[in-house]
Write an enzyme that holds these catalytic residues in place. Structure first.
Site, PDB file in Angstrom:
ATOM      1  N   GLY A   1       0.811  -1.220   0.000  1.00  0.00           N
ATOM      2  CA  GLY A   1       0.000   0.000   0.000  1.00  0.00           C
ATOM      3  C   GLY A   1       0.844   1.270   0.000  1.00  0.00           C
TER       4      GLY A   1
ATOM      5  N   ASP B   1      10.070  -6.346  -4.300  1.00  0.00           N
ATOM      6  CA  ASP B   1       9.014  -6.987  -3.507  1.00  0.00           C
ATOM      7  C   ASP B   1       9.126  -8.479  -3.799  1.00  0.00           C
ATOM      8  OD1 ASP B   1       6.370  -7.711  -2.290  1.00  0.00           O
ATOM      9  OD2 ASP B   1       6.122  -5.536  -2.212  1.00  0.00           O
TER      10      ASP B   1
ATOM     11  N   ASP C   1      12.822 -12.320  -2.130  1.00  0.00           N
ATOM     12  CA  ASP C   1      12.234 -12.705  -0.841  1.00  0.00           C
ATOM     13  C   ASP C   1      13.212 -12.282   0.245  1.00  0.00           C
ATOM     14  OD1 ASP C   1      11.275 -13.894   1.447  1.00  0.00           O
ATOM     15  OD2 ASP C   1      10.771 -15.792   0.470  1.00  0.00           O
TER      16      ASP C   1
ATOM     17  N   SER D   1       2.772  -7.030   7.401  1.00  0.00           N
ATOM     18  CA  SER D   1       2.406  -5.725   7.973  1.00  0.00           C
ATOM     19  C   SER D   1       1.263  -5.799   8.973  1.00  0.00           C
ATOM     20  CB  SER D   1       2.052  -4.747   6.840  1.00  0.00           C
ATOM     21  OG  SER D   1       0.904  -5.204   6.156  1.00  0.00           O
TER      22      SER D   1
ATOM     23  N   SER E   1       6.735   0.515  13.586  1.00  0.00           N
ATOM     24  CA  SER E   1       5.284   0.616  13.759  1.00  0.00           C
ATOM     25  C   SER E   1       4.913   1.065  15.162  1.00  0.00           C
ATOM     26  CB  SER E   1       4.655  -0.751  13.475  1.00  0.00           C
ATOM     27  OG  SER E   1       3.284  -0.760  13.835  1.00  0.00           O
TER      28      SER E   1
ATOM     29  N   TYR F   1       4.016  -9.271  15.609  1.00  0.00           N
ATOM     30  CA  TYR F   1       4.333  -8.220  14.625  1.00  0.00           C
ATOM     31  C   TYR F   1       5.061  -7.047  15.300  1.00  0.00           C
ATOM     32  CZ  TYR F   1       3.373  -4.187  11.597  1.00  0.00           C
ATOM     33  OH  TYR F   1       3.490  -3.047  10.845  1.00  0.00           O
TER      34      TYR F   1
ATOM     35  N   LYS G   1       9.025  -5.560  14.898  1.00  0.00           N
ATOM     36  CA  LYS G   1       9.430  -4.168  14.633  1.00  0.00           C
ATOM     37  C   LYS G   1      10.365  -3.684  15.742  1.00  0.00           C
ATOM     38  CE  LYS G   1       7.069  -3.601  10.807  1.00  0.00           C
ATOM     39  NZ  LYS G   1       7.729  -3.397   9.514  1.00  0.00           N
TER      40      LYS G   1
ATOM     41  N   SER H   1      -0.786   5.195  11.119  1.00  0.00           N
ATOM     42  CA  SER H   1      -1.687   4.578  10.133  1.00  0.00           C
ATOM     43  C   SER H   1      -1.593   5.388   8.839  1.00  0.00           C
ATOM     44  CB  SER H   1      -3.131   4.587  10.642  1.00  0.00           C
ATOM     45  OG  SER H   1      -3.225   4.017  11.932  1.00  0.00           O
TER      46      SER H   1
ATOM     47  N   ARG I   1      -9.968   5.318  16.184  1.00  0.00           N
ATOM     48  CA  ARG I   1      -8.581   5.198  16.644  1.00  0.00           C
ATOM     49  C   ARG I   1      -7.621   5.899  15.679  1.00  0.00           C
ATOM     50  NH1 ARG I   1      -4.979   1.762  14.693  1.00  0.00           N
ATOM     51  NH2 ARG I   1      -3.068   1.521  15.882  1.00  0.00           N
TER      52      ARG I   1
HETATM   53  P1  NAI Z   1       1.704  -3.901   2.839  1.00  0.00           P
HETATM   54  O1  NAI Z   1       1.400  -5.199   3.501  1.00  0.00           O
HETATM   55  O2  NAI Z   1       0.685  -3.328   1.929  1.00  0.00           O
HETATM   56  O3  NAI Z   1       3.071  -4.025   2.031  1.00  0.00           O
HETATM   57  C1  NAI Z   1       4.155  -4.818   2.490  1.00  0.00           C
HETATM   58  C2  NAI Z   1       4.836  -5.407   1.289  1.00  0.00           C
HETATM   59  O4  NAI Z   1       5.902  -6.264   1.763  1.00  0.00           O
HETATM   60  C3  NAI Z   1       3.913  -6.267   0.427  1.00  0.00           C
HETATM   61  O5  NAI Z   1       3.876  -5.805  -0.909  1.00  0.00           O
HETATM   62  C4  NAI Z   1       4.485  -7.669   0.529  1.00  0.00           C
HETATM   63  O6  NAI Z   1       4.407  -8.410  -0.671  1.00  0.00           O
HETATM   64  C5  NAI Z   1       5.941  -7.387   0.900  1.00  0.00           C
HETATM   65  N1  NAI Z   1       6.526  -8.537   1.587  1.00  0.00           N
HETATM   66  C6  NAI Z   1       5.958  -9.330   2.532  1.00  0.00           C
HETATM   67  N2  NAI Z   1       6.794 -10.340   2.843  1.00  0.00           N
HETATM   68  C7  NAI Z   1       7.896 -10.179   2.085  1.00  0.00           C
HETATM   69  C8  NAI Z   1       9.095 -10.931   1.935  1.00  0.00           C
HETATM   70  N3  NAI Z   1       9.323 -12.058   2.632  1.00  0.00           N
HETATM   71  N4  NAI Z   1       9.997 -10.493   1.044  1.00  0.00           N
HETATM   72  C9  NAI Z   1       9.780  -9.381   0.319  1.00  0.00           C
HETATM   73  N5  NAI Z   1       8.667  -8.624   0.412  1.00  0.00           N
HETATM   74  C10 NAI Z   1       7.736  -9.038   1.290  1.00  0.00           C
HETATM   75  O7  NAI Z   1       2.073  -2.867   4.003  1.00  0.00           O
HETATM   76  P2  NAI Z   1       2.073  -1.271   3.941  1.00  0.00           P
HETATM   77  O8  NAI Z   1       0.837  -0.790   4.579  1.00  0.00           O
HETATM   78  O9  NAI Z   1       2.437  -0.793   2.595  1.00  0.00           O
HETATM   79  O10 NAI Z   1       3.263  -0.968   4.958  1.00  0.00           O
HETATM   80  C11 NAI Z   1       4.601  -0.897   4.521  1.00  0.00           C
HETATM   81  C12 NAI Z   1       5.506  -1.077   5.729  1.00  0.00           C
HETATM   82  O11 NAI Z   1       5.198  -0.122   6.718  1.00  0.00           O
HETATM   83  C13 NAI Z   1       5.373  -2.449   6.395  1.00  0.00           C
HETATM   84  O12 NAI Z   1       6.647  -2.878   6.829  1.00  0.00           O
HETATM   85  C14 NAI Z   1       4.482  -2.174   7.578  1.00  0.00           C
HETATM   86  O13 NAI Z   1       4.735  -3.097   8.648  1.00  0.00           O
HETATM   87  C15 NAI Z   1       4.892  -0.763   7.941  1.00  0.00           C
HETATM   88  N6  NAI Z   1       3.809  -0.040   8.599  1.00  0.00           N
HETATM   89  C16 NAI Z   1       2.704   0.342   7.881  1.00  0.00           C
HETATM   90  C17 NAI Z   1       1.694   1.042   8.489  1.00  0.00           C
HETATM   91  C18 NAI Z   1       0.527   1.573   7.729  1.00  0.00           C
HETATM   92  O14 NAI Z   1      -0.275   2.286   8.342  1.00  0.00           O
HETATM   93  N7  NAI Z   1       0.360   1.306   6.431  1.00  0.00           N
HETATM   94  C19 NAI Z   1       1.749   1.324   9.930  1.00  0.00           C
HETATM   95  C20 NAI Z   1       2.951   0.881  10.584  1.00  0.00           C
HETATM   96  C21 NAI Z   1       3.948   0.223   9.922  1.00  0.00           C
HETATM   97  C1  15L Z   2       0.507  -1.181  11.295  1.00  0.00           C
HETATM   98  O1  15L Z   2       1.615  -1.408  11.748  1.00  0.00           O
HETATM   99  C2  15L Z   2      -0.021  -1.903  10.114  1.00  0.00           C
HETATM  100  O2  15L Z   2       1.004  -2.222   9.202  1.00  0.00           O
HETATM  101  C3  15L Z   2      -1.123  -1.176   9.389  1.00  0.00           C
HETATM  102  O3  15L Z   2      -1.769  -2.094   8.550  1.00  0.00           O
HETATM  103  C4  15L Z   2      -2.123  -0.500  10.322  1.00  0.00           C
HETATM  104  O4  15L Z   2      -2.932  -1.438  10.890  1.00  0.00           O
HETATM  105  C5  15L Z   2      -1.390   0.327  11.362  1.00  0.00           C
HETATM  106  O5  15L Z   2      -0.318  -0.351  11.979  1.00  0.00           O
HETATM  107  C6  15L Z   2      -2.301   0.840  12.485  1.00  0.00           C
HETATM  108  O6  15L Z   2      -1.965   0.648  13.643  1.00  0.00           O
HETATM  109  O7  15L Z   2      -3.322   1.448  12.173  1.00  0.00           O
END
Ligand code: NAI
Ligand code: 15L
Length: 281
Positions: free
Chosen positions: A27, A47, A66, A90, A126, A151, A155, A180, A189
């Site tokens: 995302g 990715d 990976d 995530s 996170s 999770y 982090k 978020s 929230r």
């Molecule tokens: P997302 O789940 O949409 O994207 C994560 C990407 O990592 C995916 O495209 C997935 O294919 C890839 N991935 C998963 N396992 C993998 C592996 N073994 N090797 C290579 N790639 C892999 O998550 P989003 O929302 O884009 O978040 C990005 C980062 O930010 C994540 O690390 C997430 O934990 C962190 N984060 C996001 C938050 C949010 O509000 N969107 C909040 C807090 C942290």
């Molecule tokens: C995270 O760490 C997650 O990656 C995201 O999907 C949201 O749930 C976010 O926290 C949150 O706390 O809203």
């Protein structure tokens, strides 16, 4: 690093030659992929195999990988000057999934950075590192970690990797404890935890180009009317968010409120604090 060509760096630091973006198909990755072009001459987009789009721009290199595979990650980081590390699981999931993508993954990434001479990483940490604080508490980066699941633990481990690799090898990291980051808050929230893509992009720029960050922990949130986090420990980044979740208040408050005793209304980590356990079947 190349000479500054008037790009939007801060502190007069030059633009990078090659930047690696992991988790590019996710995302946040999809939202910022084209915007990170301003940070570097070339952007290596990565990715898991099979999830990346095939439409590379002239400045992009698409490299499926990976993160759990040490040799692949070592090759992925080759010739990179900086890394924006978004890749991994995530959400709260069984430990075995978290272990591979997030724990082995972040270990492989820092080892690759050490071996390949990468000097700056922006780690997508996170708010779930501190998810067991109550929503009526306000914390800063010195607060004891209180991860709310596997999770959040992963982090927390990533932040410790960042600290150790700075102390031992001088690799600098900004760990952004993202609240978020979505197009808009999804519930009450997130009125406190929401961060806009524009604010995230600005914080990313500062995290990449501010001189001497060591290992900095910063909470990633917009200028919401009510927040739980104090960024005094990251003042050197000069980050001042511009957006606010207030624009979505009427829409969010038109939805039914949770019970006042529901963890989503009580704890900063919300529903993550009660997801699991995942017993083997
Ligand atoms: P997302 O789940 O949409 O994207 C994560 C990407 O990592 C995916 O495209 C997935 O294919 C890839 N991935 C998963 N396992 C993998 C592996 N073994 N090797 C290579 N790639 C892999 O998550 P989003 O929302 O884009 O978040 C990005 C980062 O930010 C994540 O690390 C997430 O934990 C962190 N984060 C996001 C938050 C949010 O509000 N969107 C909040 C807090 C942290
Ligand atoms: C995270 O760490 C997650 O990656 C995201 O999907 C949201 O749930 C976010 O926290 C949150 O706390 O809203």
């Amino acid at each position: 690093m190349e000479q500054d060509k008037g790009t939007p760096s801060v502190d007069g630091v030059a633009r990078f030659g090659r930047l690696l973006l992991t988790g590019a198909a996710g995302g946040i990755g999809r939202a910022i992929r084209h915007r990170v072009a301003e940070f570097a001459e070339r952007v290596r987009i990565s990715d898991l195999p099979g999830v990346l789009p095939h439409d590379a721009a002239p400045h992009e290199e698409l490299v499926p990988c990976d993160l759990a595979n040490r040799q692949s990650v070592d090759a992925l980081a080759r010739d990179c000057d900086a890394i924006v590390h978004l890749g991994g699981v995530s959400v709260e999931r069984p430990f075995e999934e978290i272990l591979e993508a997030n724990i082995k993954g972040v270990f492989n990434l820092y080892e690759a950075a050490r071996r390949q001479g990468v000097k700056r990483i922006v780690f997508a940490s996170s708010n779930h590192v501190t998810g067991f604080y109550r929503q009526d508490e306000r914390i800063d980066a010195t607060a004891r970690k209180r991860p709310d699941g596997y999770y959040g633990l992963s982090k927390s481990f990533g932040e410790d990797m960042a600290q150790m690799y700075f102390d031992r090898y001088g690799i600098e990291t900004v760990s952004i404890r993202i609240g978020s980051v979505f197009p808009e808050p999804k519930d009450r929230r997130m009125m406190a935890s929401w961060m806009s893509y524009d604010d995230y992009h600005d914080l990313l720029r500062r995290s990449l180009f501010t001189k001497e960050v060591g290992h900095t922990i910063v909470f990633g949130m917009s200028a919401n009317a009510h927040t739980w986090w104090d960024n005094r420990c990251a003042a050197h980044l000069g980050f001042v968010p511009r957006d606010s979740s207030e624009q979505f208040r009427d829409k969010i408050e038109a939805t039914p409120p949770p019970s006042p005793t529901d963890p989503v209304a009580v704890l900063q980590g919300g529903a993550f604090t009660t997801t699991g356990p995942f017993d083997p079947v």
